[in-house]
Design an enzyme around this catalytic site. Structure first.
Site, PDB file in Angstrom:
ATOM      1  N   LEU A  54      -9.367   1.393 -19.136  1.00 53.05           N
ATOM      2  CA  LEU A  54      -8.221   1.090 -20.038  1.00 53.05           C
ATOM      3  C   LEU A  54      -8.436   0.522 -21.134  1.00 53.05           C
ATOM      4  O   LEU A  54      -8.825  -1.135 -20.503  1.00 53.05           O
ATOM      5  CB  LEU A  54      -6.660   0.933 -19.366  1.00 53.05           C
ATOM      6  CG  LEU A  54      -6.259   2.331 -18.072  1.00 53.05           C
ATOM      7  CD1 LEU A  54      -5.096   2.327 -17.829  1.00 53.05           C
ATOM      8  CD2 LEU A  54      -6.596   4.004 -18.563  1.00 53.05           C
ATOM      9  N   ASP A  55      -8.478   0.582 -22.518  1.00 53.54           N
ATOM     10  CA  ASP A  55      -8.196  -0.488 -23.521  1.00 53.54           C
ATOM     11  C   ASP A  55      -7.458  -1.733 -23.376  1.00 53.54           C
ATOM     12  O   ASP A  55      -6.168  -1.185 -22.342  1.00 53.54           O
ATOM     13  CB  ASP A  55      -8.513   0.108 -24.833  1.00 53.54           C
ATOM     14  CG  ASP A  55      -9.414   1.299 -24.553  1.00 53.54           C
ATOM     15  OD1 ASP A  55     -10.796   0.632 -25.206  1.00 53.54           O
ATOM     16  OD2 ASP A  55      -9.176   2.250 -25.560  1.00 53.54           O
ATOM     17  N   ARG A  56      -7.989  -2.508 -23.678  1.00 56.20           N
ATOM     18  CA  ARG A  56      -6.490  -3.775 -23.628  1.00 56.20           C
ATOM     19  C   ARG A  56      -5.215  -3.299 -23.716  1.00 56.20           C
ATOM     20  O   ARG A  56      -3.954  -3.536 -22.944  1.00 56.20           O
ATOM     21  CB  ARG A  56      -7.393  -4.817 -23.907  1.00 56.20           C
ATOM     22  CG  ARG A  56      -5.955  -6.003 -24.289  1.00 56.20           C
ATOM     23  CD  ARG A  56      -6.900  -6.764 -24.814  1.00 56.20           C
ATOM     24  NE  ARG A  56      -6.008  -8.098 -25.303  1.00 56.20           N
ATOM     25  CZ  ARG A  56      -6.227  -9.612 -25.048  1.00 56.20           C
ATOM     26  NH1 ARG A  56      -7.360  -9.961 -25.781  1.00 56.20           N
ATOM     27  NH2 ARG A  56      -4.852 -10.746 -25.149  1.00 56.20           N
TER      28      ARG A  56
END
Length: 245
Positions: A54-56
């Site tokens: 998951l993106d930051r």
């Protein structure tokens, strides 16, 4: 800090990743010292193997294998259509009807990892199903308009391209709130100043798949954080809109 564990057995473990937390070390954020992989490893006392990312700025369900063998078994599940992902997002404007967006996306190369790769690749197929769950019109002026409109939407990606959901919503002119890469700065600022919302409003709510060892159908869900709850309350959106996904 301790991560919220959503599911755990002898083969798999899932956590609710907080927004703003990196999954693992990255050259892009070399100053960071806290990562999901290391935090979870220390929390449960064993190595974990990320099965996806998951993106930051995105929160929600993040799944790990507890052995390299399980990780190998799960690779085709994520690569194919056997993994069903459900996200929720708050976007600008009113999304009026459910639809499926089939809009290829240009390959996004990593400046270091892909420095020898060619940049003239054909756009990759990218498909996202989306549906409106609720809308609101506020009396807060944004830009040249006296009011501002927003939608709560559900998204189900059928492919897994980099930043696919954010880029697809940008393409539809329904920019995600808090998106500093593809979003609308005026609306992001409104949320920061009026709702104390300083995060990307994208949450990975649910993963559904078949357990690679037991064959059991798993349905793992993650609740939203305090910021999400505050936005939902302000807009009079019922929490059940997310629970009924």
């Amino acid at each position: 800090m301790e991560l919220e564990i959503l599911y755990q057995d002898d083969a798999l473990i899932a956590v609710n990743k907080p927004a703003g937390m990196l999954v693992h070390r990255s050259w892009l954020d070399s100053h960071e010292t806290v990562f999901v992989v290391q935090t979870l490893r220390d929390q449960i006392g064993q190595h974990v193997f990320p099965l996806h990312r998951l993106d930051r700025p995105t929160s929600g369900v993040l799944l790990f294998g507890l052995s390299s063998e399980v990780a190998a078994l799960m690779m085709p599940v994520f690569a194919g259509r056997e993994m069903h992902k459900t996200y929720h997002a708050v976007v600008r404007g009113w999304v009026k009807e459910a639809a499926v967006l089939d809009y290829p996306l240009k390959v996004m190369l990593d400046k270091i990892a892909d420095k020898k790769a060619t940049e003239d690749k054909e756009p990759q197929a990218a498909v996202t199903a989306y549906a409106p769950l609720a809308t609101v019109e506020t009396d807060i002026a944004v830009g040249r308009y006296a009011t501002s409109r927003y939608s709560l939407i559900e998204l189900q990606p059928e492919t897994g391209r980099k930043h696919q959901l954010r880029r697809h919503m940008h393409h539809l002119d329904h920019h995600m709130i808090g998106d500093v890469n593809y979003g609308d700065g005026k609306h992001n600022r409104m949320f920061r100043e009026n709702l104390d919302c300083h995060r990307l409003m994208l949450h990975a709510s649910r993963l559904q798949f078949i357990h690679p060892l037991t064959g059991a159908a798993l349905d793992i869900r993650a609740d939203v954080d305090d910021v999400w709850q505050r936005v939902m309350t302000t807009f009079n959106w019922s929490p059940s809109l997310l629970l009924n996904a």
